[in-house]
Design a protein around this motif. Structure first.
Motif, short mmCIF file in Angstrom:
data_model
loop_
_atom_site.label_atom_id
_atom_site.label_comp_id
_atom_site.label_asym_id
_atom_site.label_seq_id
_atom_site.Cartn_x
_atom_site.Cartn_y
_atom_site.Cartn_z
N THR A 111 -44.69 34.81 -33.25
CA THR A 111 -43.96 34.14 -32.16
C THR A 111 -44.13 32.63 -32.25
O THR A 111 -43.16 31.88 -32.04
CB THR A 111 -44.47 34.64 -30.80
N VAL A 146 -41.87 31.32 -35.10
CA VAL A 146 -40.44 31.38 -34.76
C VAL A 146 -40.10 30.33 -33.71
O VAL A 146 -39.03 29.70 -33.76
CB VAL A 146 -40.07 32.80 -34.26
N THR A 147 -41.00 30.11 -32.75
CA THR A 147 -40.77 29.08 -31.73
C THR A 147 -40.67 27.71 -32.37
O THR A 147 -39.79 26.90 -32.03
CB THR A 147 -41.93 29.10 -30.70
N TRP A 192 -37.29 27.31 -34.19
CA TRP A 192 -36.15 26.94 -33.35
C TRP A 192 -36.27 25.50 -32.85
O TRP A 192 -35.28 24.78 -32.76
CB TRP A 192 -35.99 27.89 -32.16
N THR A 221 -32.10 31.73 -27.32
CA THR A 221 -33.26 32.14 -26.54
C THR A 221 -34.17 32.98 -27.44
O THR A 221 -33.70 33.71 -28.32
CB THR A 221 -32.86 32.97 -25.31
N LEU A 222 -35.46 32.87 -27.19
CA LEU A 222 -36.43 33.69 -27.90
C LEU A 222 -36.50 35.04 -27.22
O LEU A 222 -36.79 35.12 -26.02
CB LEU A 222 -37.81 33.02 -27.88
N GLN A 223 -36.21 36.09 -27.95
CA GLN A 223 -36.25 37.44 -27.40
C GLN A 223 -36.79 38.41 -28.44
O GLN A 223 -36.79 38.12 -29.64
CB GLN A 223 -34.84 37.90 -26.98
N SER A 224 -37.25 39.55 -27.97
CA SER A 224 -37.74 40.57 -28.88
C SER A 224 -36.57 41.26 -29.55
O SER A 224 -35.66 41.75 -28.89
CB SER A 224 -38.59 41.59 -28.12
N THR A 243 -40.48 38.92 -32.21
CA THR A 243 -39.77 37.78 -31.64
C THR A 243 -38.70 37.27 -32.59
O THR A 243 -38.95 37.05 -33.78
CB THR A 243 -40.75 36.63 -31.32
N GLY A 244 -37.49 37.13 -32.06
CA GLY A 244 -36.38 36.60 -32.84
C GLY A 244 -35.58 35.64 -31.99
O GLY A 244 -36.01 35.24 -30.90
N LEU A 245 -34.41 35.25 -32.47
CA LEU A 245 -33.54 34.35 -31.75
C LEU A 245 -32.23 35.06 -31.41
O LEU A 245 -31.64 35.71 -32.26
CB LEU A 245 -33.22 33.12 -32.60
N SER A 256 -33.47 37.58 -37.01
CA SER A 256 -34.79 38.18 -37.17
C SER A 256 -35.52 37.49 -38.31
O SER A 256 -34.88 36.91 -39.20
CB SER A 256 -34.66 39.68 -37.47
#
Length: 258
Positions: free
Chosen positions: A143, A146-147, A150, A209-212, A217-219, A232
């Protein structure tokens, strides 16, 4: 025995189908579907990726499985990509052996291979899956990376973006011929970073948005209120090694249900 008792008995006999028989029937149907899907993918425009699934979108029926099963509840994108790379026979041998604990004699009857070949198929598939499993990064690290990815995209920071990517990173984008997407894999950290930034520049109103996604965690990319893309990632040693971008609207229906 009266007629009602006989009728009740016959109904019970019809309903009480042995689990092994059901497994065999389901496996044969699945193999037919996999063979058909494999043929369709030869005609698919561009790269093909598994459909991303939002957490809680589907419910899987409870099935007795072996304690050693290597699949988790969400079927992460990385694992799904590995399974999709296997032949239908190899995937069937792996699932029937690892998930349903069938003997190789039973698997032979389903996949139509020799016992030794079934062992080889199951062993090879299991090795691929476990190798991918060993490469999994802890969820909090995934996470965080990935954060940061982005944040670098959002600020158009090419250097920061490249630093988060493995030098051999690969990007696959799946548009299915319905929307614009790269038709071939994009290799390398610099090319991947430039591709992502160029794609974002074409859609300045895109919101992320960051979502599962499939358990990691993906976008999720939105234009107005419509999901137009789901991204992903696979992270190893705190570097992104794979970026999977699904743009095909047919594969985003579960994200756009009201």
């Amino acid at each position: 025995m009266d007629e009602n008792q006989q009728e009740d008995l016959s109904i019970a006999e019809v309903i009480e189908v042995p689990q092994v028989r059901l497994t065999h029937v389901a496996a044969h149907i699945s193999l037919d579907i996999l063979d058909s899907a494999r043929h369709r993918r030869k005609l698919y425009v561009g790269e093909w990726l598994p459909e991303p699934v939002p957490d809680g979108a589907t419910t899987v029926a409870s099935t007795p499985v072996r304690a050693s099963v290597t699949l988790d509840k969400s079927g992460k994108t990385a694992l799904m990509v590995v399974l999709e790379s296997l032949t239908p026979a190899a995937r069937a041998a792996f699932v029937l052996r690892d998930m349903f604990a069938l003997s190789f004699g039973e698997i032979v009857a389903i996949v139509g291979r020799t016992p030794q070949m079934c062992r080889n198929l199951a062993s090879s598939a299991c090795r691929h899956v476990r190798d991918r499993r060993r490469q999994e990064t802890a969820s909090d690290v995934h996470t965080r990376i990935v954060t940061a990815f982005w944040a670098a995209c959002d600020t158009r920071d090419l250097a920061a973006l490249v630093s988060l990517l493995d030098p051999e990173a690969t990007t696959l984008s799946d548009g299915g011929g319905k929307v614009r997407a790269a038709l071939k894999p994009i290799h390398g950290a610099d090319r991947t970073a430039r591709f992502m930034l160029a794609a974002l520049l074409q859609y300045p109103k895109l919101e992320a948005t960051l979502q599962s996604v499939n358990g990691k965690t993906g976008l999720v990319l939105r234009h107005d209120t419509t999901v137009s893309g789901v991204v992903s990632f696979h992270v190893r040693s705190e570097k992104i090694t794979d970026v999977w971008l699904v743009l095909n609207p047919d594969k985003l229906r579960s994200w756009n249900r009201s």
